[in-house]
Design an enzyme around this catalytic site. Structure first.
Site, PDB file in Angstrom:
ATOM      1  N   GLY A 200       0.851  -1.301   0.091  1.00  0.00           N
ATOM      2  CA  GLY A 200       0.036  -0.046   0.022  1.00  0.00           C
ATOM      3  C   GLY A 200       0.873   1.069   0.059  1.00  0.00           C
ATOM      4  O   GLY A 200       1.768   1.413   1.097  1.00  0.00           O
TER       5      GLY A 200
ATOM      6  N   ARG B 131      -1.083   7.120   2.333  1.00  0.00           N
ATOM      7  CA  ARG B 131      -0.203   8.134   3.298  1.00  0.00           C
ATOM      8  C   ARG B 131       0.895   7.457   4.109  1.00  0.00           C
ATOM      9  O   ARG B 131       1.980   7.803   4.076  1.00  0.00           O
ATOM     10  CB  ARG B 131      -1.241   9.035   4.187  1.00  0.00           C
ATOM     11  CG  ARG B 131      -2.120  10.095   3.137  1.00  0.00           C
ATOM     12  CD  ARG B 131      -3.006  10.685   3.872  1.00  0.00           C
ATOM     13  NE  ARG B 131      -4.421   9.800   3.785  1.00  0.00           N
ATOM     14  CZ  ARG B 131      -5.414  10.046   3.415  1.00  0.00           C
ATOM     15  NH1 ARG B 131      -5.703  11.673   3.189  1.00  0.00           N
ATOM     16  NH2 ARG B 131      -6.495   9.411   3.487  1.00  0.00           N
TER      17      ARG B 131
ATOM     18  N   ASP C 194       1.063  -2.036  -4.954  1.00  0.00           N
ATOM     19  CA  ASP C 194      -0.103  -1.049  -4.602  1.00  0.00           C
ATOM     20  C   ASP C 194      -0.933  -1.086  -5.897  1.00  0.00           C
ATOM     21  O   ASP C 194      -0.459  -0.741  -7.051  1.00  0.00           O
ATOM     22  CB  ASP C 194       0.021   0.324  -4.573  1.00  0.00           C
ATOM     23  CG  ASP C 194      -1.102   1.050  -4.137  1.00  0.00           C
ATOM     24  OD1 ASP C 194      -2.047   0.940  -4.953  1.00  0.00           O
ATOM     25  OD2 ASP C 194      -0.898   1.988  -3.130  1.00  0.00           O
TER      26      ASP C 194
ATOM     27  N   ALA D 191      -2.348  -1.490   9.982  1.00  0.00           N
ATOM     28  CA  ALA D 191      -3.265  -1.015   9.395  1.00  0.00           C
ATOM     29  C   ALA D 191      -4.495  -1.408  10.071  1.00  0.00           C
ATOM     30  O   ALA D 191      -5.115  -0.715  10.540  1.00  0.00           O
ATOM     31  CB  ALA D 191      -3.224  -1.699   7.676  1.00  0.00           C
ATOM     32  N   ARG D 192      -5.353  -2.477   9.558  1.00  0.00           N
ATOM     33  CA  ARG D 192      -6.425  -3.038  10.045  1.00  0.00           C
ATOM     34  C   ARG D 192      -6.361  -4.438  10.245  1.00  0.00           C
ATOM     35  O   ARG D 192      -5.781  -5.181   9.355  1.00  0.00           O
ATOM     36  CB  ARG D 192      -7.673  -2.646   9.364  1.00  0.00           C
ATOM     37  CG  ARG D 192      -8.083  -1.257   9.271  1.00  0.00           C
ATOM     38  CD  ARG D 192      -8.616  -0.911  10.841  1.00  0.00           C
ATOM     39  NE  ARG D 192      -9.050   0.592  10.919  1.00  0.00           N
ATOM     40  CZ  ARG D 192      -8.065   1.611  11.663  1.00  0.00           C
ATOM     41  NH1 ARG D 192      -6.816   1.147  11.992  1.00  0.00           N
ATOM     42  NH2 ARG D 192      -8.683   2.611  11.785  1.00  0.00           N
TER      43      ARG D 192
ATOM     44  N   ASP E 266      -0.364  -4.015  15.519  1.00  0.00           N
ATOM     45  CA  ASP E 266      -0.977  -3.093  16.419  1.00  0.00           C
ATOM     46  C   ASP E 266      -2.542  -3.092  16.178  1.00  0.00           C
ATOM     47  O   ASP E 266      -3.140  -2.454  17.009  1.00  0.00           O
ATOM     48  CB  ASP E 266      -0.212  -1.773  16.119  1.00  0.00           C
ATOM     49  CG  ASP E 266      -0.596  -0.756  16.885  1.00  0.00           C
ATOM     50  OD1 ASP E 266      -0.721  -0.684  18.047  1.00  0.00           O
ATOM     51  OD2 ASP E 266      -1.025   0.376  16.378  1.00  0.00           O
TER      52      ASP E 266
ATOM     53  N   GLU F 154     -10.655  -6.788  18.064  1.00  0.00           N
ATOM     54  CA  GLU F 154      -9.546  -5.869  18.848  1.00  0.00           C
ATOM     55  C   GLU F 154     -10.257  -5.515  20.033  1.00  0.00           C
ATOM     56  O   GLU F 154     -11.376  -4.812  20.097  1.00  0.00           O
ATOM     57  CB  GLU F 154      -9.556  -4.610  18.104  1.00  0.00           C
ATOM     58  CG  GLU F 154      -7.975  -3.932  18.710  1.00  0.00           C
ATOM     59  CD  GLU F 154      -7.662  -2.885  17.488  1.00  0.00           C
ATOM     60  OE1 GLU F 154      -7.113  -3.399  16.486  1.00  0.00           O
ATOM     61  OE2 GLU F 154      -7.562  -1.877  17.819  1.00  0.00           O
TER      62      GLU F 154
ATOM     63  N   HIS G 269      -3.188  -1.070  19.764  1.00  0.00           N
ATOM     64  CA  HIS G 269      -3.528   0.169  18.632  1.00  0.00           C
ATOM     65  C   HIS G 269      -3.213   1.467  19.311  1.00  0.00           C
ATOM     66  O   HIS G 269      -3.752   2.418  19.437  1.00  0.00           O
ATOM     67  CB  HIS G 269      -5.164   0.186  18.675  1.00  0.00           C
ATOM     68  CG  HIS G 269      -5.442   0.669  17.366  1.00  0.00           C
ATOM     69  ND1 HIS G 269      -6.386   0.040  16.587  1.00  0.00           N
ATOM     70  CD2 HIS G 269      -5.070   1.535  16.527  1.00  0.00           C
ATOM     71  CE1 HIS G 269      -6.630   0.886  15.500  1.00  0.00           C
ATOM     72  NE2 HIS G 269      -5.964   1.784  15.250  1.00  0.00           N
TER      73      HIS G 269
ATOM     74  N   ALA H  39      -0.058   2.823  17.512  1.00  0.00           N
ATOM     75  CA  ALA H  39       0.872   3.349  16.683  1.00  0.00           C
ATOM     76  C   ALA H  39       0.289   4.546  16.120  1.00  0.00           C
ATOM     77  O   ALA H  39       1.241   5.590  15.935  1.00  0.00           O
ATOM     78  CB  ALA H  39       0.994   2.470  15.318  1.00  0.00           C
TER      79      ALA H  39
END
Ligand SMILES: NC(=O)c1ccc[n+]([C@@H]2O[C@H](COP(=O)([O-])OP(=O)(O)OC[C@H]3O[C@@H](n4cnc5c(N)ncnc54)[C@H](O)[C@@H]3O)[C@@H](O)[C@H]2O)c1
Length: 326
Positions: free
Chosen positions: A153, A156, A176, A236-237, A260, A265, A284, A286
């Site tokens: 990816g 950003r 990507d 990320a997720r 993270d 979660e 979580h 980061a």
């Protein structure tokens, strides 16, 4: 925003800057849209500043704010917060996603550097064996020089990680699907299909958004393609990773997982990943937290300043971006 968000986000410096930039008819934030003050304040408001845990803006509130020109969110995504009617009316919307990218990228850099030195495995082996050269570590394979890092990816955060990696001697692969090879090379990375990247990288770091197309992008098959001893970083997720498959690979000692973000979660209390030495799980953290939160308010204030000067916003949120699953 709730008073707790205001306390965390708007420190005295941000408050002073805000007071210099805008007229604040009421210094206390609105914590709920059904407060009696809402109607009077929104009738006058040209700029609306929102923050974490702000309740979704009702369309009726927006309709009763005829002068509103800008919604500046001091948090991440505005999905579910700002109704589509805002874009339909030409109200500019901005958020602090870009400011929030920096701590995540810094965290990722730290994890990559430590993982390259096998710090997590070495610490565990040292702690349990208490000898100078603990067994079970491939000392000849340690090191960050020439290490292959695969970034998934050019988001950003992914791009910032790429920038932060420049001073080091890594070889960086980037996947990507929204970019062609030339665009990836122009960013200074080597383009790679996802399977190829996963199979070649010593360290794979996930920076893709959570979308139907990215759900379990790291499934059992792809995890199986990872090099023995490779490290998987997920900031990320959790949805991007099949956690059951990851747990099996970590339990077998084939990969190390640094995560993270998890799914769910937090993980259930009895999930096998909690107790595996090859899993380094963090709650979580980061993204912006503590001292980093002020940067998000600064970003929103910068945007308000640009808006007041009639300049283009730097982080305008387009309506299409809301299609991304948060
Ligand atoms: N751990 C944390 O605290 C934390 C904080 C902020 C963001 N995040 C997460 O980090 C990830 C990246 O955030 P961001 O703000 O940089 O994202 P972003 O909104 O900038 O990502 C969008 C970009 O991702 C890329 N992309 C789209 N589909 C892709 C795919 N299938 N595979 C690979 N890349 C794809 C494209 O370049 C697209 O422009 C997200 O999952 C986000 O939720 C985590």
């Amino acid at each position: 925003m709730p008073p707790e968000t205001e306390r965390r986000v708007l420190d005295p410096a941000a408050r002073a800057r805000l007071a210099a930039l805008c007229m604040l008819p009421d210094p206390r934030p609105l914590a709920a849209w059904d407060e009696p003050r809402t109607a009077t304040l929104m009738a006058r408001a040209e700029v609306l500043i929102t923050g974490w845990y702000c309740p979704p803006i009702p369309e009726a509130v927006l309709a009763a704010a005829p002068r509103l020109r800008l919604i500046a969110h001091t948090g991440g995504t505005v999905k579910g917060l700002v109704p589509l009617a805002a874009w339909a009316r030409g109200i500019a919307v901005t958020n602090a996603v870009a400011a929030n990218a920096r701590p995540v990228a810094e965290w990722t850099l730290a994890m990559i550097l430590l993982a390259g030195k096998q710090a997590f495995a070495a610490r565990e082996a040292y702690r349990t064996q208490r000898r100078r050269w603990p067994q079970g570590i491939e000392w000849d394979r340690i090191g960050n020089r020439g290490r292959v890092v695969g970034l998934v990816g050019a988001s950003r955060i992914g791009r910032l990680v790429l920038d932060l990696l420049r001073p080091f001697e890594f070889r960086v692969l980037l996947h990507d699907p929204t970019l062609d090879d030339a665009a990836i090379r122009a960013l200074g990375a080597e383009p790679a299909a996802l399977d190829d990247l996963v199979g070649r990288a010593d360290i794979v770091s996930l920076h893709a958004p959570s979308l139907p197309a990215t759900r379990h992008m790291m499934d059992a098959r792809r995890i199986g393609l990872m090099r023995p001893g490779a490290v998987l970083i997920n900031t990320a997720r959790g949805a991007l990773l099949d956690h059951a498959a990851a747990a099996r690979a970590v339990a077998d000692g084939r990969i190390t997982l640094i995560a993270d973000t998890l799914e769910p979660e937090p993980l259930p209390p009895d999930h096998v990943l909690w107790d595996l030495p090859g899993a380094f799980l963090t709650p979580h953290i980061a993204g912006s937290i503590g001292t980093e939160v002020a940067r998000m308010a600064e970003a929103a204030l910068d945007e308000i300043e640009r808006h007041a000067r009639g300049e283009e916003l730097r982080h305008a949120v387009r309506q299409e971006e809301l299609e991304v699953v948060a």
